[in-house]
Design an enzyme around this catalytic site. Structure first.
Site, short mmCIF file in Angstrom:
data_model
loop_
_atom_site.label_atom_id
_atom_site.label_comp_id
_atom_site.label_asym_id
_atom_site.label_seq_id
_atom_site.Cartn_x
_atom_site.Cartn_y
_atom_site.Cartn_z
N ASP A 150 -32.12 -11.38 -82.01
CA ASP A 150 -31.09 -12.39 -82.28
C ASP A 150 -29.72 -11.77 -82.56
O ASP A 150 -28.71 -12.50 -82.57
CB ASP A 150 -31.47 -13.22 -83.51
CG ASP A 150 -32.23 -14.50 -83.14
OD1 ASP A 150 -31.85 -15.13 -82.14
OD2 ASP A 150 -33.17 -14.85 -83.87
N LYS B 175 -39.69 -21.04 -75.82
CA LYS B 175 -39.42 -19.61 -75.75
C LYS B 175 -40.66 -18.86 -75.26
O LYS B 175 -40.58 -17.98 -74.40
CB LYS B 175 -39.00 -19.09 -77.14
CG LYS B 175 -37.57 -19.44 -77.49
CD LYS B 175 -37.21 -19.14 -78.95
CE LYS B 175 -35.80 -19.65 -79.25
NZ LYS B 175 -35.41 -19.60 -80.64
N GLN C 182 -37.48 -17.94 -86.31
CA GLN C 182 -36.77 -19.18 -85.99
C GLN C 182 -36.06 -19.75 -87.23
O GLN C 182 -36.66 -19.87 -88.30
CB GLN C 182 -37.78 -20.20 -85.42
CG GLN C 182 -37.17 -21.49 -84.95
CD GLN C 182 -36.32 -21.36 -83.68
OE1 GLN C 182 -36.46 -20.42 -82.91
NE2 GLN C 182 -35.43 -22.30 -83.48
N1 GUN Z 1 -32.47 -21.74 -84.38
C1 GUN Z 1 -31.63 -22.33 -83.53
N2 GUN Z 1 -31.13 -21.42 -82.68
C2 GUN Z 1 -31.67 -20.23 -83.01
C3 GUN Z 1 -31.53 -18.91 -82.49
O1 GUN Z 1 -30.79 -18.63 -81.54
N3 GUN Z 1 -32.27 -17.96 -83.10
C4 GUN Z 1 -33.08 -18.24 -84.16
N4 GUN Z 1 -33.76 -17.24 -84.71
N5 GUN Z 1 -33.22 -19.44 -84.67
C5 GUN Z 1 -32.52 -20.43 -84.09
#
Ligand code: GUN
Length: 296
Positions: free
Chosen positions: A119, A52, A96
């Protein structure tokens, strides 16, 4: 024989579109800022977070990553989030998942300012989606990325019979809302759906989206000839191979369009995260991005 949807290519197009909009923001002296918080040392999460950060920098989004020991308390994490909520350089905050067991994930989702909730997990943003509100609010990036793929491939949704398998907050539940908002008739299946009913509903579906984490749950016999099949599952097998929730070899000859694993939905999530970050930054600074720029 199905046409294979190339998620890497669509994600690349989306990142290029995001980069152009970052330039629009830069002209107004704005650099979009993304904060990514990782608690603990889960190896898969570390890779996601690193990816990311890298993808953000490539399109001109300033990414800050904060990694904490698994012993971080919930109160300490909330204090960190509150600091980022108040920081004008930060437009988007992502914590995450999964978090260590002693941290209540829902309280963390609620601690993030809805305007910085990249998110789309804050109940206020989830509520906007389910209340069918117009205008911009963040929506979970994986299902939003699936919608971008469907639009890119010109898949007609209105009046179609769609089946979503899996009701997670991350994917299945927002996917349900997004598809029905575009006038599909949507069934949301989950672990308590009887197997016979699951097969029956799948066999009638024009569109299948599956996100459960069960390798090859969806079999060839489940696919109606000509159906569109979107596989969100990523399962690592003992031999290290990645496979989806769909038996690809069996489904591909029957589907009209299908996503592979890897190289399907996976690459869309990060590209969509960057898309949402740029949109949040534009709103925070009162800047109008080019109309329809997301229509890649
Ligand atoms: N863990 C796996 N996918 C995601 C996501 O899209 N956002 C977040 N915050 N954690 C994740």
């Amino acid at each position: 024989m199905a046409e294979i949807i190339d998620g890497r290519l669509i994600a690349k197009e989306l990142r290029a579109a995001v980069k152009k909009q970052v330039a629009v923001l830069n002209e107004a002296n704005v650099i979009p800022g993304l904060a990514v918080i990782l608690v603990g040392d889960d190896p898969a999460s570390e890779i996601y977070v690193r990816n990311k950060g890298r993808a953000a920098e490539k399109v001109g989004v300033a990414a800050q990553t904060f990694q904490y020991d698994a012993s971080l308390s919930e109160a300490e994490l909330i204090a960190k989030i509150e600091g980022l909520n108040a920081d004008p350089a930060i437009d988007a905050i992502l914590v995450q998942s999964p978090l260590p067991d002693h941290i209540n994930e829902q309280r963390i989702q609620e601690a993030i300012l809805p305007q910085k909730d990249v998110d789309g997990f804050h109940p206020e943003n989830v509520g906007q989606l389910f209340a069918d509100r117009k205008g911009f609010f963040p929506v979970a990036n994986t299902p939003r990325g699936v919608m971008t793929m469907l639009h890119h491939e010109h898949v007609e949704l209105s009046g179609k019979n769609a089946v979503v398998v899996g009701r997670s907050v991350l994917v299945g539940t927002p996917m349900f809302a997004l598809l029905q908002r575009e006038n599909a008739t949507v069934s949301l299946l989950h672990r308590h759906t009887p197997e016979a009913l699951r097969h029956q509903l799948l066999q009638q579906a024009d569109l299948i989206v599956v996100a459960v984490g069960v390798p090859k749950l969806i079999q060839g016999e489940d696919i109606k000839p000509g159906a569109v099949v979107i596989d969100v599952g990523i399962n690592r097998m003992d031999d290290g191979k990645l496979i989806g929730d769909v038996d690809f070899e069996a489904a591909e000859p029957k589907a009209s369009l299908i996503t592979p694993v890897p190289g399907g939905v996976g690459p869309m999530t990060i590209a969509t995260l960057l898309e949402t970050t740029v949109e949040l930054a534009a709103i925070h600074h009162g800047i109008q991005l080019e109309a329809g720029w997301q229509n890649i």
